[in-house]
Design a protein around this motif. Structure first.
Motif, short mmCIF file in Angstrom:
data_model
loop_
_atom_site.label_atom_id
_atom_site.label_comp_id
_atom_site.label_asym_id
_atom_site.label_seq_id
_atom_site.Cartn_x
_atom_site.Cartn_y
_atom_site.Cartn_z
N VAL A 186 0.83 -1.20 0.00
CA VAL A 186 0.00 0.00 0.00
C VAL A 186 0.86 1.25 0.00
N SER A 187 2.00 1.22 0.69
CA SER A 187 2.91 2.37 0.69
C SER A 187 3.49 2.62 -0.70
N LEU A 188 3.79 1.54 -1.40
CA LEU A 188 4.28 1.68 -2.78
C LEU A 188 3.17 2.18 -3.70
N LEU A 189 1.96 1.68 -3.49
CA LEU A 189 0.81 2.12 -4.28
C LEU A 189 0.60 3.63 -4.11
N ARG A 190 0.70 4.09 -2.88
CA ARG A 190 0.57 5.53 -2.65
C ARG A 190 1.74 6.29 -3.28
N GLY A 191 2.93 5.69 -3.26
CA GLY A 191 4.07 6.32 -3.90
C GLY A 191 3.86 6.52 -5.38
N VAL A 192 3.14 5.59 -6.00
CA VAL A 192 2.84 5.71 -7.43
C VAL A 192 1.72 6.72 -7.69
N LEU A 193 0.67 6.65 -6.88
CA LEU A 193 -0.53 7.45 -7.16
C LEU A 193 -0.52 8.83 -6.52
N GLY A 194 0.18 9.00 -5.43
CA GLY A 194 0.13 10.28 -4.73
C GLY A 194 -1.28 10.61 -4.29
N ASN A 195 -1.70 11.84 -4.53
CA ASN A 195 -3.03 12.28 -4.10
C ASN A 195 -4.16 11.71 -4.94
N ARG A 196 -3.83 10.93 -5.96
CA ARG A 196 -4.88 10.25 -6.73
C ARG A 196 -5.38 9.01 -6.03
N PHE A 197 -4.79 8.67 -4.91
CA PHE A 197 -5.20 7.51 -4.11
C PHE A 197 -6.52 7.85 -3.42
N PRO A 198 -7.64 7.23 -3.80
CA PRO A 198 -8.94 7.61 -3.23
C PRO A 198 -9.09 7.16 -1.79
N SER A 234 -5.64 -1.34 -12.37
CA SER A 234 -5.37 -1.02 -13.77
C SER A 234 -3.94 -1.44 -14.12
N ASP A 235 -3.73 -1.84 -15.35
CA ASP A 235 -2.42 -2.34 -15.77
C ASP A 235 -1.29 -1.33 -15.53
N PRO A 236 -1.47 -0.05 -15.88
CA PRO A 236 -0.36 0.89 -15.67
C PRO A 236 0.00 1.05 -14.20
N VAL A 237 -1.00 1.10 -13.32
CA VAL A 237 -0.72 1.26 -11.90
C VAL A 237 -0.02 0.03 -11.35
N GLN A 238 -0.52 -1.15 -11.66
CA GLN A 238 0.10 -2.36 -11.15
C GLN A 238 1.51 -2.56 -11.69
N ALA A 239 1.75 -2.17 -12.94
CA ALA A 239 3.10 -2.28 -13.51
C ALA A 239 4.06 -1.36 -12.77
N ALA A 240 3.61 -0.14 -12.44
CA ALA A 240 4.48 0.80 -11.73
C ALA A 240 4.76 0.33 -10.31
N VAL A 241 3.74 -0.22 -9.65
CA VAL A 241 3.94 -0.72 -8.29
C VAL A 241 4.86 -1.94 -8.31
N ALA A 242 4.67 -2.83 -9.28
CA ALA A 242 5.50 -4.03 -9.37
C ALA A 242 6.96 -3.67 -9.60
N GLU A 243 7.21 -2.66 -10.41
CA GLU A 243 8.59 -2.24 -10.65
C GLU A 243 9.24 -1.80 -9.35
N ARG A 244 8.52 -1.04 -8.56
CA ARG A 244 9.07 -0.60 -7.27
C ARG A 244 9.20 -1.77 -6.30
N TRP A 245 8.22 -2.65 -6.31
CA TRP A 245 8.22 -3.81 -5.41
C TRP A 245 9.47 -4.66 -5.63
N HIS A 246 9.82 -4.90 -6.87
CA HIS A 246 10.94 -5.78 -7.18
C HIS A 246 12.31 -5.09 -7.05
N SER A 247 12.31 -3.77 -7.09
CA SER A 247 13.60 -3.06 -7.05
C SER A 247 13.91 -2.44 -5.69
N ILE A 248 12.95 -2.39 -4.79
CA ILE A 248 13.13 -1.69 -3.53
C ILE A 248 14.20 -2.35 -2.67
#
Length: 406
Positions: free
Chosen positions: A299-311, A345-359
């Motif tokens: 969830v922290s990574l998801l927020r890192g990707v979405l910022g204030n777009r996180f509902p 959505s595919d773009p969001v999950q791809a961005a989170v996955a990239e961070r997840w695997h590289s963190i």
């Protein structure tokens, strides 16, 4: 001279360990609920008719958000149920204080909505609540079921079941966020053993659809289902990154049972033109989700990707009410209301996955929104809420709102 403070008036600090705090701040909880109310647009005119709603699990998470959204936007009447602990040696639970604040909103808006502190799993609670609904309203339009519990005692059999957060088949190893007392954050590897068949079955009995079905059946037997009655149980699917312990784990088995229950209930409700749904909500910081290994990091990574777009939960709950009150809710191929499309959505999950695997431990604060997560988590207990003076003593021993007599 000022009178001496009451014994229960004191400075409240966020005492606890890990993701479990044992103290809650009443003023912080009140202000958190006020901030949730402020997220809900006030309708230009009052509703033509106040719907009667029963909310099971009204003191926290999406159940709380749905209650507040319903009160402000739709002028709901009805009953909310939760099980909370009053103040004693420690403060009351956060849900106790949030319920006091929610009750104040209902009163301010002129809603006949009351709150009961009771075990929703118990047959006695069902009987007493339905007596109240029958006496005061004569019927129910909506039932929202939002229960996340560690255990359930089936009062019909006397058996107590305990839910577990475990994968199925093989152990699960993942990384998780840990916070030290000095507020430093660490990236730790954790391994969770796989669940036994008995543990899986018990988790389904706690978190599956059996109790939801009993509530609907009890309403039907009492003739309290209004024409077009709708009920929804809140659920979560989540990312493939956490599916091993969530959707494909013991909780996932319970959620699958919840979804199959929706189909059976819809057949049962045909007589009143009713329908049962599950609502797949998006990720949020709740006490239930923080207990799942790997989810805080995700969830922290998801927020890192979405910022204030996180509902927020309130934003998603407003969408839920829009769906529940629509002539034809927007559902997926399995008949589920989907409020999580923004997350999966595919773009969001791809961005989170990239961070997840590289963190790495060195990049955790760069890739994950740690300050947001910490503030969101602590606000569950009334801490880190803007505008609260945490150095001032506060009264912790506050009464539950007056419960109406059936």
């Amino acid at each position: 001279m000022h009178p001496p403070p009451r014994q229960s008036e004191r400075v409240v600090t966020p005492t606890g360990r890990g993701y479990l705090l044992v103290e809650s701040h009443p003023v912080g909880c009140f202000r958190s609920v006020a901030r949730m109310r402020a997220e809900v647009p006030v309708p230009e005119k009052p509703p033509a008719r106040r719907p009667t709603v029963l909310v099971i699990g009204s003191s926290a998470g999406y159940g709380l958000a749905s209650t507040i959204a319903g009160l402000v936007q739709y002028g709901i009447d009805g009953v909310g149920i939760s099980l909370e602990r009053p103040a004693g040696h420690r403060s009351a639970t956060a849900g106790w204080y949030r319920t006091i604040a929610s009750n104040a909103i209902a009163y301010d808006l002129g809603s006949d909505f009351s709150f009961r502190n009771a075990d929703a799993f118990a047959d006695a609670t069902k009987t007493e609540t339905l007596d109240l609904l029958a006496k005061r309203f004569g019927g129910v339009d909506y039932l929202i079921y939002s229960v996340a519990a560690p255990r359930r005692t089936d009062t019909r059999s006397g058996t107590t079941y305990h839910s577990v957060l475990k994968p199925l088949g093989t152990p699960y190893t993942t990384r998780n966020l840990e916070f030290a007392d000095d507020e430093a954050v660490y990236l730790r590897e954790v391994t969770v053993d796989s669940a036994s068949e008995a543990e899986t079955a018990a988790t389904v009995r706690v978190m599956g659809g059996e109790d939801w079905s009993r509530w609907v059946t009890a309403l039907a037997e009492r003739g309290l289902l209004r024409d077009g009655f709708r009920t929804v149980a809140l659920t979560y699917i989540g990312s493939p990154l956490t599916s091993a312990i969530y959707r494909r784990g013991t909780i996932g088995a319970a959620k699958a049972d919840l979804e199959s229950t929706a189909g059976a209930l819809t057949e049962q409700l045909a007589a009143v033109g009713g329908h049962a749904y599950t609502s797949v909500n998006g990720a949020a910081i709740t006490q239930a989700l923080t207990a799942i290994p790997g989810v805080p990091l995700y969830v922290s990574l998801l927020r890192g990707v979405l910022g204030n777009r996180f509902p927020s939960p309130v934003e998603q709950s407003l969408q839920l009410w829009n769906q529940l009150t629509a002539e034809w809710p927007d559902v997926d191929e399995a008949g589920r209301i989907r409020l999580d499309r923004w997350e999966l959505s595919d773009p969001v999950q791809a961005a989170v996955a990239e961070r997840w695997h590289s963190i790495t431990p060195e990049t955790v604060t760069e890739l994950a929104d740690i300050p947001w997560f910490r503030a969101q988590f602590r606000s569950l207990y009334g801490f880190d809420v803007p505008g609260v003076d945490y150095g001032t003593p506060v009264e912790t021993d506050l009464p539950w709102p007056n419960e109406p007599t059936p």
